[in-house]
Design an enzyme around this catalytic site. Structure first.
Site, short mmCIF file in Angstrom:
data_model
loop_
_atom_site.label_atom_id
_atom_site.label_comp_id
_atom_site.label_asym_id
_atom_site.label_seq_id
_atom_site.Cartn_x
_atom_site.Cartn_y
_atom_site.Cartn_z
N HIS A 29 0.83 -1.20 0.00
CA HIS A 29 0.00 0.00 0.00
C HIS A 29 0.86 1.26 0.00
O HIS A 29 2.08 1.19 -0.21
CB HIS A 29 -1.02 -0.03 1.14
N LEU A 30 0.22 2.39 0.21
CA LEU A 30 0.89 3.66 -0.03
C LEU A 30 2.21 3.81 0.73
O LEU A 30 3.22 4.15 0.15
CB LEU A 30 -0.07 4.81 0.31
#
Lengths: 103, 582
Positions: A29-30
């Site tokens: 994820h980010l």
């Protein structure tokens, strides 16, 4: 003198690669993608992360995110360039880490 | 010069520079660059990206200190995205090859990523799209720098052009700065359009795609009387509109002089003139235009553009705010929720599709099926009525049974308030709207159940003639002066008089000077109209004797078609009110 057809730095060294499984329950994820790109940008070598034939520039979080690598996804890390040998281990470790955003 | 046609939804003419807005309230120029300017634009873009990244890092520090490093890390990720070579490379490519202005290129590329995030089928990624929108806002904010123009901070007059405006966005428009607005989407009955009329700025909607051809700062003329948008007008057109505008303004001024004069016929019959409003603050404007009270406060905006139903406190505050704008002792008619299930559904209820929303669960029907929602509003009305002359108005009542159920509910609500020990007004006048033919036919018994009647002509016309005025294929049928409609209005006026109850007309019809004389002659003594129509209606009333008005009504009611009535009224008003021919 004009420029000579000099081989690029990358071609002097063979590409190194390693297979990695994403174990982070939230996937790539980010924040893990950011941490990875941040580290990758510190090396002169080109860094690529591949998944099912899709290839992302390892220095771009955006492209890493677009791999949509959820937990369990199989990735191949490829590093090519003068500092490839130095870059491979820390990059692979980060990509495989449980959660790169954990301190 | 380029003229586009749309739907006129608010009258008047304005000219000025264009302010282009996208949905996020930023000015996005879809401007193309001159080839010579491309390098400078890329430099401008790089500077803005760097500034945006610095901002994000600053935020990382601040948030990190306040909430912990984990939260700050989100902004580090934002900063890194801003420095992402893939994304900035694409944006630069768009600036270079497509010669787009940086703002537009940024918006296009980031939005494409956001869309990709949403469509890749990963919930993890879909949730990140909002981060991208945040980045977009940040970069564009940096690009615009001092030129950043959020609507609230406008310094010079502009004409706003956008694909669409939500009602809450339209509500933010400051009429002293925004002189007109134009949208690609929207129709006459959209709430944004009603709002434009309330704000009294010229507006044209439903123009269709045209923003590609406009750049921020271009000159434009908006003709809200005829639904025209003139881009880059030539000198002759400009001059023509300027003189028309001057005439219109001096006409308005002459009407303003009427403000302090009573609404009374030449032979001294006193008429009550009230204002219709959508928002609490408009009450002040209505009073300034000469309203003797608020004859219709539409409460729908309390319910729209939000995720939850309004609380009793929110209702109460809104009603008290209206009262605060009114002189003491002046009446305020609060109409209960009048929305269709197609426009609004209580958050607690599942949405159900209706074949025919106009004949479905709407307005008071919706309220009677959602008692908690209804009671919340009624409680607030009773509480606010302690502070002023508030009256309740029920919309779309069709049967006596519905009316009685509403009255029973009022009793229950009062008992609840009493038990709760909350201050409330015991005697609040109750009225019913007559906007369904059934209610007009039963006007006698209905009048005996309530304190007053209010005819809502917009719906009464639609339901009597079975024609939706927004449907262009049947719009021709829709006429407020169709003899069938006039018959029903006459009946309601007569029945109200027999029962000794006041009758009001609050549809758009009563604000039309043509029709005001007719309604006066038919026996109407109370008009409730949009504030800007008040002076005009007053002028009509003051220029006639009651006998003249009654003669007009007698003749008009003998006619058999809407167009005959219309022609007759035109001839009469030309004779009696020559200055209205503007």
């Amino acid at each position: 003198m004009s420029a000579i057809n000099r081989p690029s730095a990358g071609t002097l060294d063979p590409p190194l690669s390693r297979d990695i499984v994403v174990v982070n329950p939230q996937g790539l994820h980010l924040r893990p993608a950011t941490a990875f790109a941040k580290l990758a940008r510190q090396f002169a070598s080109s860094v690529a992360v591949c998944r099912d034939g899709q290839r992302a520039n390892g220095k771009s979080q955006m492209e890493l995110l677009m791999l949509a690598a959820e937990s369990g996804a199989r990735l191949t890390l490829e590093v090519e360039g003068p500092d490839a040998a130095t870059a491979l281990d820390p990059l692979a470790d980060l990509l495989a880490a449980a959660d790169a955003s954990d301190d | 010069m380029d003229t586009r046609r749309g739907t006129p939804v608010s009258p008047g003419v304005a000219a000025g520079p264009v302010l282009l807005l996208d949905t996020e309230w930023f000015r996005i120029s879809r401007r193309k660059l001159r080839t010579a300017d491309v390098d400078a634009e890329i430099e401008r873009f790089r500077t803005a990206m760097a500034a945006a990244a610095t901002e994000a890092r600053q935020e990382q520090q601040n948030i990190g200190k306040q909430l912990g490093r984990q939260y700050g890390a989100i902004f580090e990720a934002h900063a890194m995205l801003l420095e992402d070579p893939a994304m900035s490379g694409e944006i630069e490519l768009q600036i270079r090859t497509d010669e787009y202005a940086a703002e537009y290129a940024v918006s296009r590329v980031i939005r494409r990523y956001a869309k990709a995030f949403q469509s890749v089928g990963s919930s993890m990624l879909a949730g990140r799209a909002s981060d991208l929108f945040d980045l977009e806002r940040r970069v564009i904010g940096c690009l615009l720098g001092d030129r950043r123009e959020e609507l609230k901070h406008l310094t010079a007059p502009v004409i706003v052009m956008a694909h669409d405006l939500t009602p809450s966005q339209a509500a933010q428009l400051d009429p002293s700065k925004v002189h007109a607005f134009v949208t690609e989407a929207g129709g006459r009955t959209s709430h944004t359009s009603i709002l434009a009329a309330a704000l009294e700025i010229p507006a044209v909607v439903g123009v269709g795609p045209f923003l590609e051809d406009v750049s921020g700062g271009d000159e434009a003329i908006v003709d809200g009387n005829h639904g025209l948008v003139i881009l880059d007008p030539d000198d002759a057109t400009r001059a023509q509109y300027e003189s028309a505008r001057k005439t219109y303004v001096s006409f308005e001024r002459s009407l303003d002089e009427l403000r302090d004069l009573p609404a009374e016929t030449k032979d001294g019959v006193r008429i009550t003139l009230l204002g219709n409003i959508e928002f609490p603050h408009e009450a002040a404007h209505a009073v300034a235009k000469g309203a003797e009270g608020i004859g219709l406060y539409r409460t729908e905006f309390l319910y729209l553009s939000r995720d939850s139903d309004p609380t009793e406190e929110e209702h109460y505050k809104a009603y008290c705010e209206v009262l605060s704008h009114l002189p003491a002792g002046v009446p305020l008619v609060v109409r209960t929720l009048d929305l269709g299930a197609d426009k609004f559904n209580p958050r607690s209820e599942p949405v159900s599709e209706e074949q025919n929303p106009a004949l479905g669960v709407r307005s008071v029907r919706l309220c009677l099926q959602n008692l908690p929602l209804f009671k919340t509003q009624l409680r607030a009305i009773f509480r606010a009525a302690v502070h002023g002359d508030i009256r309740i108005l029920f919309p779309m009542i069709t049967t006596m049974r519905e009316l009685r159920r509403c009255k029973l509910l009022l009793k229950e609500v009062k008992e609840d308030l009493f038990e709760d020990g909350v201050p409330f007004a015991r005697e609040v006048p109750i009225g019913t709207m007559v906007e369904v033919p059934a209610a007009a036919i039963l006007a006698g018994p209905m009048a005996r159940e309530v304190d007053y009647l209010s005819i809502g002509t917009n719906d009464l016309v639609q339901y009597t003639l079975a024609a939706d005025r927004t449907n262009e294929h049947v719009a021709e049928l829709y006429s407020a002066v169709d003899p069938a409609v006039l018959f029903l209005i006459q009946r309601v006026l007569d029945e109200g008089r027999k029962a000794g109850k006041k009758v009001n007309v609050c549809g758009e019809m009563s604000g039309e000077p043509f029709f005001a004389a007719l309604l006066l002659g038919m026996g109407l003594r109370q008009f409730s109209v949009t504030p800007h129509s008040i002076p005009e209606v007053k002028r009509v009333i003051r220029s006639l004797t009651l006998t003249e008005a009654e003669n007009i009504a007698r003749e008009a009611l003998l006619l058999e078609t809407a167009s005959e009535v219309m022609n007759y009224l035109r001839t009469q008003s030309r004779r009696l009110l020559p200055e209205l021919e503007l």
